[in-house]
Scaffold this active site. Structure first.
Site, PDB file in Angstrom:
ATOM      1  N   ARG A 170      23.096  14.579  18.972  1.00 56.59           N
ATOM      2  CA  ARG A 170      22.209  15.753  18.859  1.00 56.59           C
ATOM      3  C   ARG A 170      21.975  16.458  20.199  1.00 56.59           C
ATOM      4  NH1 ARG A 170      17.091  17.285  16.070  1.00 56.59           N
ATOM      5  NH2 ARG A 170      15.465  17.733  17.614  1.00 56.59           N
ATOM      6  N   HIS A 218      20.055  26.777  13.145  1.00 59.09           N
ATOM      7  CA  HIS A 218      20.055  25.309  13.052  1.00 59.09           C
ATOM      8  C   HIS A 218      20.447  24.880  11.637  1.00 59.09           C
ATOM      9  CE1 HIS A 218      17.595  24.117  16.736  1.00 59.09           C
ATOM     10  NE2 HIS A 218      17.506  25.442  16.753  1.00 59.09           N
ATOM     11  N   GLU A 272      16.854  27.451   9.721  1.00 58.82           N
ATOM     12  CA  GLU A 272      17.418  26.185   9.252  1.00 58.82           C
ATOM     13  C   GLU A 272      18.323  26.482   8.058  1.00 58.82           C
ATOM     14  OE1 GLU A 272      17.190  23.314  10.615  1.00 58.82           O
ATOM     15  OE2 GLU A 272      15.409  23.360  11.906  1.00 58.82           O
TER      16      GLU A 272
END
Length: 435
Positions: A247, A319, A396
Site C-alpha cells: 500500500r 482510490h 473510492e
C-alpha cells in the site's frame, strides 16, 4: 459494549501482536479476507476496538465506518484464521468469507497477464487491462506525442527509488482565464483500478474532443485538465515485482526497520491527527513529518505553483474501494463542515447520478469523516484547505467488497465508463452553477 467483550479483545490482541507479524513479504496462500457486518452501534464500537487492538497483526482493507451494515473487511493470515473466527463467534459478530484464498486470486490474475507483449504504440495500448509502471510512463509520453496539439507531458519529480513520475495536461485553446481540473491516481500502490480509471478518462476526453462531441468540446474549452496517473510509482512497481498487496511508498524508516509511508496521510493539512498512525510499520503511517515523502513534496509544490497562473477548481484523488465520493473534512468527524459543503455535495451528487445511470452501480457522497472514518493528512482536505480547490474529493472506485483491491480486469472498462460519465457531469455542474 460489555466489559467481558473489552477484556477478551485486549487479551487476545496482545497475544496476537506478540506472536504474529503479518509481513507483506510473505506468500499468502490460505490467507482470507473476512467481511464482518455490524448490526448496531454496539457492534461498531466493538469493531473499532478490534481494529485498534489488531492493526499491527491484521490488514484492515475496510475499517469500521460510520454506516451500519457497511462491511468491515479484514485480511487474516492463515495462522490466525481460527483465532479470529473464534473471537468473532464468541462476540456474536456476523461475518462471512469474502475471499477464501488471497494468494490464489493474486496468482490467477498474474497467470492471466503472463505473456502479454508491451504495447509498441499508443494505438496498441489496451485500456481493458492493468499495466506495469513502465507502460504507464510510456503511455504519458505517447499521449503527448500522438496528441501534441492538445496534450503535453511534464515531469513532476523522480521518486525515492529514482523512477520518473510523469503526468499530462490536456489543454485546448490555451487561455489564462481558464480554470483547471486536477486528477491523480495510484497514491495507494495496490489500488490498481485507480491508474487504470484515470487513464481511461484521459483517453476518452481526448478521443471525444477530436470526434467533435459538443459536450466534451464545451468542457475542454472551459477547463484545462491535469492528470497524474500514478503518484506512488515505487509502491506501484513493487506490487508488480514483489508484493501485490503493498500500500505505502518505499522510503526507508531506518529507526524502525520498516519501509514506507502512507502517502495519503502525509499531506500538509491537519497532518498527524486521528486516523494516521505514528508507528512506521503501520499501513497508515503518517511519516516522520508532513511531506516527508519526496513524491508528496513534489506533487504539492507543482500543484501550488499552478495556482499562481490558473485556479484549480476541481481536485480528485482516485482510490479504491468502496464506491464513495468523499468531501472534506476527513481529519475530524466532529468539526463543523465548511460553508462550501452543500455545494460540494450537490456537485458530487450530480456525479453519483451519472455513475448510476451507466451501469446501475451505486456510489454514495458525503463528508469523509462522517460517512467513512477519520483520516488526518488526507488529500481531499489538502485539496480544499491547502490548494484552494472548492470541489475537492477522494473518489473510492469499485467495488463494495466482492473483490476489494483485487478487482478483475473485466471491470476496468465498466468502471471507467461510469466514472467518465461522472467526470463530465461534475464539470458541467460546476460550469453551470459555480464557475
Amino acid at each position: 459494549m460489555s466489559m467481558m467483550r473489552c477484556y477478551l479483545v485486549l487479551f487476545l490482541s496482545l497475544a496476537a501482536v506478540t506472536a504474529y507479524t503479518f509481513s507483506p513479504s510473505e506468500r499468502h496462500y490460505g490467507s482470507q479476507v473476512l467481511r464482518i457486518t455490524p448490526q448496531n452501534e454496539a457492534d461498531l464500537e466493538w469493531l473499532r476496538d478490534f481494529e485498534r487492538n489488531y492493526e499491527n497483526a491484521l490488514d484492515f482493507w475496510q475499517g469500521p465506518t460510520r454506516l451500519l451494515n457497511r462491511g468491515v473487511d479484514v485480511w487474516v493470515p492463515k495462522s490466525m484464521i481460527r483465532q479470529i473466527r473464534e473471537l468473532l463467534l464468541e462476540n456474536e459478530m456476523q461475518f462471512n468469507v469474502m475471499i477464501p484464498d488471497v494468494q490464489g486470486v493474486i496468482d490467477e490474475q498474474f497467470t492471466k497477464m503472463a505473456g502479454r507483449t508491451r504495447p509498441s504504440t499508443l494505438a496498441d495500448f489496451d485500456y481493458s487491462v492493468y499495466h506495469p509502471y513502465d507502460e504507464i510512463r510510456q503511455w504519458v509520453l505517447d499521449m503527448a506525442t500522438d496528441h501534441r496539439d492538445i496534450v503535453s507531458e511534464f515531469l513532476v519529480t523522480e521518486s525515492y527509488e529514482g523512477r520518473e513520475m510523469r503526468a499530462i495536461k490536456i489543454s485546448v485553446k490555451p487561455n489564462a482565464a481558464k480554470k483547471s481540473i486536477w486528477f491523480e491516481g495510484g497514491i495507494h500502490a495496490r489500488e490498481w483500478i485507480s491508474p487504470a480509471t484515470v487513464m481511461y478518462i484521459a483517453n476518452q476526453l481526448v478521443t471525444d474532443y477530436k470526434s467533435g462531441d459538443q459536450r466534451v468540446v464545451k468542457i475542454l474549452e472551459s477547463w484545462d485538465v491535469f492528470i497524474v496517473p500514478s503518484l506512488n510509482v515505487d509502491g506501484y512497481a513493487y506490487t508488480w515485482a514483489t508484493e501485490r498487496m503493498w500500500r505505502k511508498t518505499r522510503s526507508l524508516n531506518p529507526d524502525f526497520g520498516c519501509v514506507g509511508t502512507d502517502a495519503n496521510r502525509n499531506w500538509p493539512y491537519k497532518w498527524g491527527g486521528d486516523g494516521a498512525s505514528p508507528w512506521a510499520c503501520s499501513n497508515t503511517y503518517r511519516g516522520e513529518t508532513a511531506l516527508s515523502e519526496v513524491e508528496m513534496k513534489a506533487i504539492t509544490s507543482y500543484a501550488l505553483a499552478r495556482t499562481k497562473e490558473q485556479e484549480i477548481r476541481i481536485f480528485i484523488d482516485w482510490h479504491s474501494y468502496a464506491q464513495l465520493w468523499l468531501a472534506p473534512w476527513s481529519y475530524d468527524d466532529a468539526v463543523e463542515l465548511p460553508p462550501e459543503s452543500p455545494d460540494q455535495l450537490k456537485a458530487a451528487q450530480a456525479g453519483v447520478d451519472a455513475q448510476f445511470a451507466v451501469h446501475a452501480f451505486e456510489y454514495i457522497a458525503g463528508p469523509s469523516a462522517r460517512i467513512l472514518y477519520e483520516a488526518s493528512g488526507a488529500s481531499n482536505d489538502w485539496g480544499f484547505g491547502g490548494l484552494g480547490a472548492k470541489y475537492s474529493y477522494v473518489m473510492e472506485l469499485r467495488d463494495t467488497g466482492e473483490y476489494g483491491f483485487l478487482l478483475p480486469e473485466d471491470q476496468i472498462i465498466p468502471c471507467g465508463e461510469e466514472n467518465y460519465a461522472a467526470t463530465l457531469a461534475l464539470a458541467e455542474y460546476v460550469l453551470d452553477n459555480d464557475f
